[in-house]
Design a protein around this motif. Structure first.
Motif, PDB file in Angstrom:
ATOM      1  N   GLY A 161      75.822  11.569  27.779  1.00 24.95           N
ATOM      2  CA  GLY A 161      75.714  12.763  26.950  1.00 24.95           C
ATOM      3  C   GLY A 161      74.623  13.700  27.432  1.00 24.95           C
ATOM      4  N   VAL A 162      73.475  13.140  27.797  1.00 22.72           N
ATOM      5  CA  VAL A 162      72.382  13.965  28.320  1.00 22.72           C
ATOM      6  C   VAL A 162      72.799  14.647  29.615  1.00 22.72           C
ATOM      7  CG1 VAL A 162      70.071  13.879  29.332  1.00 22.72           C
ATOM      8  CG2 VAL A 162      70.537  12.671  27.191  1.00 22.72           C
ATOM      9  N   ALA A 163      73.432  13.895  30.511  1.00 27.18           N
ATOM     10  CA  ALA A 163      73.858  14.468  31.788  1.00 27.18           C
ATOM     11  C   ALA A 163      74.921  15.541  31.590  1.00 27.18           C
ATOM     12  CB  ALA A 163      74.384  13.373  32.701  1.00 27.18           C
ATOM     13  N   ASP A 164      75.842  15.326  30.666  1.00 23.89           N
ATOM     14  CA  ASP A 164      76.879  16.326  30.410  1.00 23.89           C
ATOM     15  C   ASP A 164      76.288  17.605  29.833  1.00 23.89           C
ATOM     16  OD1 ASP A 164      78.787  14.558  31.304  1.00 23.89           O
ATOM     17  OD2 ASP A 164      79.434  13.923  29.308  1.00 23.89           O
ATOM     18  N   THR A 165      75.238  17.465  29.025  1.00 25.35           N
ATOM     19  CA  THR A 165      74.611  18.633  28.397  1.00 25.35           C
ATOM     20  C   THR A 165      73.773  19.430  29.392  1.00 25.35           C
ATOM     21  OG1 THR A 165      74.534  17.527  26.249  1.00 25.35           O
ATOM     22  CG2 THR A 165      73.030  19.383  26.582  1.00 25.35           C
ATOM     23  N   TYR A 166      73.010  18.730  30.228  1.00 28.70           N
ATOM     24  CA  TYR A 166      72.040  19.409  31.089  1.00 28.70           C
ATOM     25  C   TYR A 166      72.459  19.483  32.556  1.00 28.70           C
ATOM     26  CZ  TYR A 166      69.007  19.001  27.023  1.00 28.70           C
ATOM     27  OH  TYR A 166      68.477  19.099  25.757  1.00 28.70           O
ATOM     28  N   ARG A 167      73.396  18.653  32.977  1.00 30.32           N
ATOM     29  CA  ARG A 167      73.920  18.590  34.347  1.00 30.32           C
ATOM     30  C   ARG A 167      72.889  18.108  35.362  1.00 30.32           C
ATOM     31  NH1 ARG A 167      76.960  23.234  36.949  1.00 30.32           N
ATOM     32  NH2 ARG A 167      77.740  21.478  38.181  1.00 30.32           N
ATOM     33  N   TYR A 168      71.738  18.710  35.383  1.00 31.02           N
ATOM     34  CA  TYR A 168      70.691  18.349  36.333  1.00 31.02           C
ATOM     35  C   TYR A 168      69.488  17.764  35.590  1.00 31.02           C
ATOM     36  CZ  TYR A 168      73.248  21.294  39.639  1.00 31.02           C
ATOM     37  OH  TYR A 168      74.221  21.852  40.436  1.00 31.02           O
ATOM     38  N   GLU A 169      68.891  16.722  36.180  1.00 29.70           N
ATOM     39  CA  GLU A 169      67.732  16.108  35.533  1.00 29.70           C
ATOM     40  C   GLU A 169      66.567  17.085  35.439  1.00 29.70           C
ATOM     41  OE1 GLU A 169      66.387  16.049  39.583  1.00 29.70           O
ATOM     42  OE2 GLU A 169      68.360  15.659  38.718  1.00 29.70           O
ATOM     43  N   GLN A 170      66.487  18.038  36.384  1.00 29.69           N
ATOM     44  CA  GLN A 170      65.382  18.991  36.342  1.00 29.69           C
ATOM     45  C   GLN A 170      65.515  19.942  35.147  1.00 29.69           C
ATOM     46  OE1 GLN A 170      66.011  20.127  40.317  1.00 29.69           O
ATOM     47  NE2 GLN A 170      67.325  21.880  39.854  1.00 29.69           N
ATOM     48  N   ARG A 171      66.739  20.263  34.742  1.00 31.02           N
ATOM     49  CA  ARG A 171      66.915  21.094  33.551  1.00 31.02           C
ATOM     50  C   ARG A 171      66.523  20.304  32.303  1.00 31.02           C
ATOM     51  NH1 ARG A 171      71.673  23.165  34.496  1.00 31.02           N
ATOM     52  NH2 ARG A 171      70.876  25.225  35.074  1.00 31.02           N
ATOM     53  N   PHE A 172      66.857  19.025  32.271  1.00 31.08           N
ATOM     54  CA  PHE A 172      66.490  18.168  31.150  1.00 31.08           C
ATOM     55  C   PHE A 172      64.974  18.094  31.015  1.00 31.08           C
ATOM     56  CE2 PHE A 172      65.893  13.650  29.583  1.00 31.08           C
ATOM     57  CZ  PHE A 172      66.211  13.939  28.260  1.00 31.08           C
ATOM     58  N   VAL A 173      64.277  17.923  32.135  1.00 29.09           N
ATOM     59  CA  VAL A 173      62.811  17.863  32.111  1.00 29.09           C
ATOM     60  C   VAL A 173      62.239  19.214  31.693  1.00 29.09           C
ATOM     61  CG1 VAL A 173      60.732  17.531  33.504  1.00 29.09           C
ATOM     62  CG2 VAL A 173      62.704  16.024  33.841  1.00 29.09           C
ATOM     63  N   SER A 174      62.744  20.297  32.270  1.00 28.68           N
ATOM     64  CA  SER A 174      62.204  21.631  31.992  1.00 28.68           C
ATOM     65  C   SER A 174      62.281  21.979  30.518  1.00 28.68           C
ATOM     66  CB  SER A 174      62.958  22.688  32.802  1.00 28.68           C
ATOM     67  OG  SER A 174      62.841  22.459  34.192  1.00 28.68           O
ATOM     68  N   ARG A 175      63.362  21.586  29.871  1.00 30.93           N
ATOM     69  CA  ARG A 175      63.592  22.011  28.484  1.00 30.93           C
ATOM     70  C   ARG A 175      63.053  21.026  27.448  1.00 30.93           C
ATOM     71  NH1 ARG A 175      69.758  24.537  28.563  1.00 30.93           N
ATOM     72  NH2 ARG A 175      69.389  26.098  30.200  1.00 30.93           N
ATOM     73  N   ASN A 176      62.768  19.793  27.870  1.00 31.07           N
ATOM     74  CA  ASN A 176      62.402  18.777  26.884  1.00 31.07           C
ATOM     75  C   ASN A 176      61.042  18.126  27.120  1.00 31.07           C
ATOM     76  OD1 ASN A 176      65.072  18.261  25.157  1.00 31.07           O
ATOM     77  ND2 ASN A 176      65.684  18.547  27.295  1.00 31.07           N
ATOM     78  N   ALA A 177      60.347  18.494  28.169  1.00 36.41           N
ATOM     79  CA  ALA A 177      59.066  17.861  28.463  1.00 36.41           C
ATOM     80  C   ALA A 177      58.085  18.070  27.314  1.00 36.41           C
ATOM     81  CB  ALA A 177      58.486  18.428  29.753  1.00 36.41           C
ATOM     82  N   PRO A 178      57.405  17.014  26.870  1.00 34.25           N
ATOM     83  CA  PRO A 178      56.421  17.156  25.782  1.00 34.25           C
ATOM     84  C   PRO A 178      55.346  18.195  26.138  1.00 34.25           C
ATOM     85  CG  PRO A 178      56.873  14.842  26.232  1.00 34.25           C
ATOM     86  CD  PRO A 178      57.537  15.625  27.329  1.00 34.25           C
ATOM     87  N   GLY A 179      55.173  19.179  25.274  1.00 34.17           N
ATOM     88  CA  GLY A 179      54.180  20.219  25.539  1.00 34.17           C
ATOM     89  C   GLY A 179      54.664  21.308  26.456  1.00 34.17           C
ATOM     90  N   GLY A 180      55.908  21.207  26.934  1.00 36.77           N
ATOM     91  CA  GLY A 180      56.447  22.218  27.838  1.00 36.77           C
ATOM     92  C   GLY A 180      55.979  22.036  29.275  1.00 36.77           C
ATOM     93  N   VAL A 181      56.436  22.909  30.154  1.00 39.85           N
ATOM     94  CA  VAL A 181      56.079  22.825  31.571  1.00 39.85           C
ATOM     95  C   VAL A 181      55.453  24.146  32.019  1.00 39.85           C
ATOM     96  CG1 VAL A 181      57.947  21.200  32.029  1.00 39.85           C
ATOM     97  CG2 VAL A 181      58.329  23.644  32.424  1.00 39.85           C
ATOM     98  N   SER A 182      54.671  24.067  33.082  1.00 36.92           N
ATOM     99  CA  SER A 182      54.190  25.252  33.785  1.00 36.92           C
ATOM    100  C   SER A 182      54.628  25.132  35.236  1.00 36.92           C
ATOM    101  CB  SER A 182      52.666  25.374  33.664  1.00 36.92           C
ATOM    102  OG  SER A 182      52.025  24.207  34.155  1.00 36.92           O
ATOM    103  N   PHE A 183      54.313  26.152  36.040  1.00 35.73           N
ATOM    104  CA  PHE A 183      54.853  26.181  37.392  1.00 35.73           C
ATOM    105  C   PHE A 183      53.764  26.430  38.436  1.00 35.73           C
ATOM    106  CE2 PHE A 183      58.280  27.626  34.594  1.00 35.73           C
ATOM    107  CZ  PHE A 183      59.250  26.672  34.894  1.00 35.73           C
ATOM    108  N   PHE A 184      53.963  25.824  39.592  1.00 41.01           N
ATOM    109  CA  PHE A 184      53.131  26.146  40.745  1.00 41.01           C
ATOM    110  C   PHE A 184      53.518  27.542  41.237  1.00 41.01           C
ATOM    111  CE2 PHE A 184      53.286  21.390  41.147  1.00 41.01           C
ATOM    112  CZ  PHE A 184      51.933  21.168  40.971  1.00 41.01           C
ATOM    113  N   PRO A 185      52.626  28.212  41.973  1.00 42.51           N
ATOM    114  CA  PRO A 185      52.975  29.525  42.516  1.00 42.51           C
ATOM    115  C   PRO A 185      54.298  29.483  43.282  1.00 42.51           C
ATOM    116  CG  PRO A 185      50.636  29.134  42.798  1.00 42.51           C
ATOM    117  CD  PRO A 185      51.220  27.856  42.267  1.00 42.51           C
ATOM    118  N   ARG A 186      55.107  30.473  43.038  1.00 41.19           N
ATOM    119  CA  ARG A 186      56.479  30.510  43.574  1.00 41.19           C
ATOM    120  C   ARG A 186      56.538  30.307  45.085  1.00 41.19           C
ATOM    121  NH1 ARG A 186      60.291  30.795  46.329  1.00 41.19           N
ATOM    122  NH2 ARG A 186      62.110  32.176  46.226  1.00 41.19           N
ATOM    123  N   ARG A 187      55.625  30.905  45.832  1.00 34.68           N
ATOM    124  CA  ARG A 187      55.732  30.865  47.291  1.00 34.68           C
ATOM    125  C   ARG A 187      55.172  29.591  47.905  1.00 34.68           C
ATOM    126  NH1 ARG A 187      59.543  33.856  48.867  1.00 34.68           N
ATOM    127  NH2 ARG A 187      58.656  33.821  50.970  1.00 34.68           N
TER     128      ARG A 187
END
Length: 280
Positions: A161-187
């Motif tokens: 069910g989780v895989a069908d909803t999010y398709r990619y594990e990175q989307r699951f982590v991005s949207r559900n990580a406790p406290g949210g996520v931040s990002f390294f500089p794009r480049r």
């Protein structure tokens, strides 16, 4: 001055990877360790969670794969076995760890990946393929050991069910990580196909470039560093001259059902800088 991130791990930069099955194995793990060692200021540790220690450099710290007693989802593009890393414990490691995929190429210093944010932050590489979505990339991300346990519990309860909803594990982590996520500089973390190879028709005349501000180059979706070195677009790609590739656009069998323009875009010349970095 020691960053807050390093203070939480006793001043040691902790790098981890994961390996299972036979797709990658010792050659990829040893290359990754060598690249880390060349591009990091000690002290550091490099830990591989693996089901086979055969052929590994003895300097690599090895741990058994964390248990994950679930039936893996099917018909999904996500690399869901990475969920093992969301466990409460990861061997003897404590505090923040930097996870690296086995098939990426390190081209500059990793030190600053341990200096951004706080020790409790989950910091991801920005996913370049969906610029309008706040999506992280799990080819490279930093997290404190144990903080992703709620994700593991949610996944374990309904993996398909989780895989069908999010398709990619990175989307699951991005949207559900406790406290949210931040990002390294794009480049800092670049996508080989998007950021390094030239668009058509320049791809027939110029080898893929290495932007000067890159630190890591990732190779998602079947195009590995060795393919870039040889000048072929993925496992099924052929090593051809530019003229041979252009002429083969008229051969439907060789195009493998790709539209003509897409086939022409999917050509790369051999990439020497990948070989310079992707080595033991």
């Amino acid at each position: 001055m020691t960053s807050r991130v390093l203070e939480a791990s006793g001043g040691v930069k902790q790098v981890i990877c994961i390996s299972w099955g036979t797709k990658y194995g010792a050659p990829f793990i040893n290359r990754l360790f060598a690249m880390v060692k060349r591009n990091i200021t000690p002290p550091f540790t490099f830990t591989c969670f693996t089901d086979s220690r055969v052929g590994l450099n003895p300097e690599i710290l090895c741990e058994d794969l964390p248990p994950l007693d679930v039936v893996m989802p099917v018909n999904t593009r996500g690399i869901w076995p990475k969920a093992r890393l969301w466990s409460q414990t990861l061997g003897s490691l404590k505090g923040p760890v930097l996870f690296l995929d086995l098939d990426l190429v390190i081209v500059s210093s990793l030190d600053e990946f341990f200096e951004i944010g706080d020790a409790d932050d989950i910091v991801m590489a920005k996913n370049q393929t969906t610029p309008l979505e706040r999506l992280g990339q799990t080819s490279l991300f930093r997290f404190p050991v144990g903080k992703l346990l709620p994700l593991l519990e949610k996944f374990r309860a309904d993996p398909q069910g989780v895989a069908d909803t999010y398709r990619y594990e990175q989307r699951f982590v991005s949207r559900n990580a406790p406290g949210g996520v931040s990002f390294f500089p794009r480049r800092w973390v670049l996508h080989f196909r998007q950021d390094c190879r030239w668009p058509f028709p320049l791809n027939y005349f110029l080898a893929p470039r290495l932007p000067k501000d890159a630190r890591v180059v990732i190779f998602p979706r079947g195009l590995h560093p060795q393919h870039a070195i040889e000048g072929r677009y993925g496992e099924k790609g052929l090593v051809t001259t530019p003229l041979q590739h252009v002429l083969s656009v008229f051969d439907k069998k060789q195009r493998r059902k790709k539209a003509p323009f897409r086939y022409l875009r999917h050509y790369i010349r051999p990439t020497p800088w990948v070989a310079d970095h992707w080595r033991e």
